[in-house]
Write an enzyme that holds these catalytic residues in place. Structure first.
Site, short mmCIF file in Angstrom:
data_model
loop_
_atom_site.label_atom_id
_atom_site.label_comp_id
_atom_site.label_asym_id
_atom_site.label_seq_id
_atom_site.Cartn_x
_atom_site.Cartn_y
_atom_site.Cartn_z
N TYR A 48 -18.02 15.76 -14.41
CA TYR A 48 -18.51 14.61 -14.30
C TYR A 48 -19.50 14.06 -13.25
O TYR A 48 -19.03 15.05 -12.27
CB TYR A 48 -17.32 13.53 -14.38
CG TYR A 48 -18.02 12.05 -13.95
CD1 TYR A 48 -19.09 11.57 -14.79
CD2 TYR A 48 -17.23 11.77 -12.67
CE1 TYR A 48 -19.40 10.06 -15.01
CE2 TYR A 48 -17.55 10.58 -12.25
CZ TYR A 48 -18.33 9.50 -12.84
OH TYR A 48 -19.30 8.04 -12.94
N ASP A 62 -9.38 18.29 -13.67
CA ASP A 62 -9.75 17.05 -14.32
C ASP A 62 -8.81 16.62 -15.59
O ASP A 62 -10.14 17.45 -16.36
CB ASP A 62 -11.16 16.03 -13.89
CG ASP A 62 -11.37 15.17 -14.39
OD1 ASP A 62 -11.12 14.70 -14.94
OD2 ASP A 62 -12.44 14.11 -14.16
N ARG A 82 0.88 -1.37 -0.47
CA ARG A 82 0.17 0.01 0.16
C ARG A 82 1.10 1.29 0.25
O ARG A 82 0.92 2.22 -0.96
CB ARG A 82 -0.46 0.10 1.38
CG ARG A 82 -1.50 1.45 1.03
CD ARG A 82 -2.96 1.94 2.67
NE ARG A 82 -2.40 0.69 3.96
CZ ARG A 82 -2.02 0.34 4.71
NH1 ARG A 82 -1.46 2.13 4.49
NH2 ARG A 82 -1.60 -0.43 5.73
N LYS A 119 -10.03 5.62 -18.74
CA LYS A 119 -10.71 6.36 -20.12
C LYS A 119 -8.98 6.45 -21.16
O LYS A 119 -8.75 5.09 -21.10
CB LYS A 119 -11.24 7.85 -19.88
CG LYS A 119 -12.01 7.63 -18.68
CD LYS A 119 -13.83 6.77 -19.05
CE LYS A 119 -14.42 7.24 -18.38
NZ LYS A 119 -14.57 7.09 -16.71
N1 PLP Z 1 -13.57 12.21 -13.85
C1 PLP Z 1 -14.31 11.86 -15.29
C2 PLP Z 1 -14.19 13.62 -16.15
C3 PLP Z 1 -15.25 10.99 -15.84
O1 PLP Z 1 -15.89 11.59 -16.77
C4 PLP Z 1 -15.37 9.69 -14.83
C5 PLP Z 1 -15.92 8.83 -15.26
O2 PLP Z 1 -16.61 8.94 -15.76
C6 PLP Z 1 -14.44 10.08 -13.92
C7 PLP Z 1 -13.69 11.52 -12.93
C8 PLP Z 1 -14.39 8.56 -12.72
O3 PLP Z 1 -13.30 7.97 -13.17
P1 PLP Z 1 -13.82 6.29 -13.01
O4 PLP Z 1 -14.97 5.71 -13.37
O5 PLP Z 1 -12.35 5.83 -12.93
O6 PLP Z 1 -14.06 6.76 -10.94
#
Ligand code: PLP
Length: 412
Positions: free
Chosen positions: A99, A178, A47, A203
Site C-alpha cells: 500500500y 498486513d 490511553r 476496510k
Molecule cells: N494497509 C493496507 C493494505 C491498506 O490498503 C491501507 C489503506 O488503504 C492501510 C494499510 C492504511 O490504513 P488506514 O487508511 O486505515 O490508515
C-alpha cells in the site's frame, strides 16, 4: 472451544458488565478512580487502557490466534507503532508492491530515523532470502524484519506467508504481515508462522466505510510488551465509540465476505470475456486458482480485483460513467467502489516505479460490495458501452477496424 463464526459474533467478555446487556458498553471515561493512593486500579487512564478497547483487542487476538491485540486510530497508526519497535541501523525488507501509504511511511518517515528499507519481490523466495541475509562483507547486516501484505495491491498477487516467514526466521528476522485484504476469515498469518499481523480495520473488519481504525496482533509476550509500549507512548489509540463500531462490523465479517467473494467471482468471469478487457487480476479465477490459494494458506481470494482495458480505450471513460460503483479509494465495505490506481491510490509512486511492478495506466481496481452481482455487472456493461462509443468518437478520422484489430481485439 467455539468455532470462528461464533467467535466473530461473541468475542471474549471483558468481565466488567453486570447489567445483562448483550453488547459490551462503550466507556467514554478518560480517567478512573483509585480506591486508595497505592491501590492501582485495573484501568487508570484511557490511553493506557479502556474496557471497550479491551473487548475489541481481545476479539481480534482471538480471531488471529495471537497472544495480544492492539487497537489504533488508523491502519497507518498501527503500522507506525509496530515499526517503531525497531532502532536506527535496523534493516527492514519490504514487499515491493505494498500500500502506497505504508511505502511512504517506511521510505519518507522511518528512513529519516535511521531505519534501512530494502524493497524486494516477496514472491521471489530466492531474492527475498538474499535481501534478508544481507552481505556482511560489505557492511549489510541481516534484516530485522520482513514486512509484506497477504495480497498485493492492486494486482492481487498471493504472498506465501509460511514460505516468507520461514526465510525471515532463518536469519532471525520478524515476519510482519498486513492482512487487511483477506482478514482472519480467509487466512490467519500467525498460524502460518508470522510474528505480527496488522490490519487497516477501516476496510473489511469495520466493513461500512464509516470508521478509520487499525489493529495489530502479535505472537509472544515479548512482542506484546514492545507493541504495548509503542501504543501507550505514541498514543495513537482508537477511541471507544470507534472500537465499538469495529466490534460490530466484525460480527458480520463472514457473511459480508462470502457475498463479496461471490460477487467478485461473478464479475471476474464477466470481465474475462469482455472485449474491452485485456487482463483480469483476481486470484480466485476459475481453474487452478483455488488450489493455489489453498497451498498458500488462503481460504478465498477476497472481494478486490483489478483489470486492464485494451489499448486506446480510456479507463476514465469507464470509471466516470459507473453509477452503482462509487468512484472512490478504499475497499472492504458493503458498497462497491472503483478507482484508477495510477491517478488515485498509487499516484504518489513515480510512473517508472509503478510500471515496473505492473501498475499500468489502463489498470482499474474494483472493491466489490454485497449488492446483487447482476446489477454490478450491468453497471459495468453500460459504462463499457459509453467508453467504447467515446473510443469510436475519438477515432472517427481513423480506420477504426484497423486500430482495434492491431490491438488484438475483435469487437464484432
Ligand atoms: N494497509 C493496507 C493494505 C491498506 O490498503 C491501507 C489503506 O488503504 C492501510 C494499510 C492504511 O490504513 P488506514 O487508511 O486505515 O490508515
Amino acid at each position: 472451544m467455539t468455532r470462528f463464526n461464533t467467535q466473530l459474533v461473541h468475542g471474549l467478555p471483558v468481565g466488567d458488565n453486570n447489567t445483562g446487556a448483550v453488547n459490551p458498553p462503550i466507556y467514554n471515561s478518560t480517567t478512573y478512580a483509585f480506591e486508595k493512593v497505592d491501590a492501582m486500579p485495573r484501568y487508570d487512564y484511557a490511553r493506557s487502557g479502556n474496557p471497550t478497547r479491551d473487548f475489541l483487542e481481545q476479539q481480534i487476538a482471538q480471531l488471529e490466534q495471537g497472544t495480544r491485540g492492539f487497537a489504533f486510530a488508523s491502519g497507518l497508526a498501527a503500522i507506525h507503532a509496530v515499526l517503531s519497535i525497531f532502532k536506527p541501523g535496523d534493516r527492514i525488507v519490504v514487499g515491493d508492491n505494498i500500500y502506497g501509504g505504508s511505502y511512504s511511511q517506511l521510505n519518507e518517515f522511518f528512513t529519516r530515523w535511521g531505519i534501512l528499507v530494502e524493497a524486494v519481490d516477496t514472491q521471489d523466495i530466492a531474492a527475498l532470502e538474499a535481501a534478508v541475509k544481507g552481505d556482511r562483507a560489505n557492511g549489510i547486516v541481516p534484516a530485522q524484519a520482513v514486512y509484506f501484505e497477504t495480497l498485493t495491491n492492486p494486482l492481487l498477487k498471493v504472498n506465501d506467508v509460511r514460505a516468507i516467514s520461514t526465510v525471515a526466521h532463518r536469519f532471525g528476522a520478524l515476519s510482519i504481515v498486513d492482512n487487511t485484504f483477506v482478514t482472519p476469515y480467509l487466512q490467519k498469518p500467525l498460524a502460518l508462522g508470522a510474528d505480527v499481523v496488522i490490519h487497516s480495520a477501516t476496510k473489511y473488519l469495520a466493513g461500512h466505510s464509516d470508521v478509520n481504525a487499525g489493529l495489530v496482533v502479535v505472537s509472544g509476550e515479548d512482542l506484546a510488551s514492545r507493541v504495548y509500549f509503542a501504543q501507550n507512548r505514541l498514543g495513537g489509540v482508537l477511541a471507544p465509540a470507534e472500537c465499538d463500531a469495529v466490534r460490530r462490523g466484525i460480527q458480520t465479517l463472514a457473511l459480508r465476505m462470502d457475498r463479496q467473494q461471490e460477487n467478485a467471482n461473478a464479475i471476474a468471469r464477466y470481465l474475462l470475456v469482455h472485449p474491452l478487457v485485456k487482463a483480469v487480476h483476481y486470484p480466485g479465477l476459475p481453474g487452478a486458482g483455488d488450489q493455489r490459494l489453498a497451498a498458500k494458506g488462503l481460504k478465498g481470494a477476497g472481494g478486490v480485483l483489478s483489470f486492464e482495458v485494451v489499448p486506446g480505450v480510456d479507463p476514465a471513460d469507464v470509471l466516470n460513467n459507473l453509477h452503482l460503483f462509487r468512484l472512490a479509494v478504499s475497499l472492504g465495505a458493503v458498497e462497491s467502489l472503483a478507482e484508477l490506481p495510477c491517478r488515485m491510490t498509487h499516484f504518489e509512486l513515480p510512473r517508472e516505479e509503478r510500471l515496473k511492478i505492473g501498475i499500468t495506466d489502463e489498470l482499474v481496481r474494483l472493491a466489490v460490495g454485497i449488492e446483487d452481482a447482476n446489477d454490478l455487472i450491468e453497471d459495468l456493461g453500460q459504462a463499457f458501452d459509453i467508453a467504447y462509443a467515446r473510443y469510436i468518437d475519438r477515432h472517427a478520422d481513423f480506420d477504426v477496424f484497423q486500430q482495434l484489430t492491431s490491438g488484438g481485439v475483435c469487437l464484432i
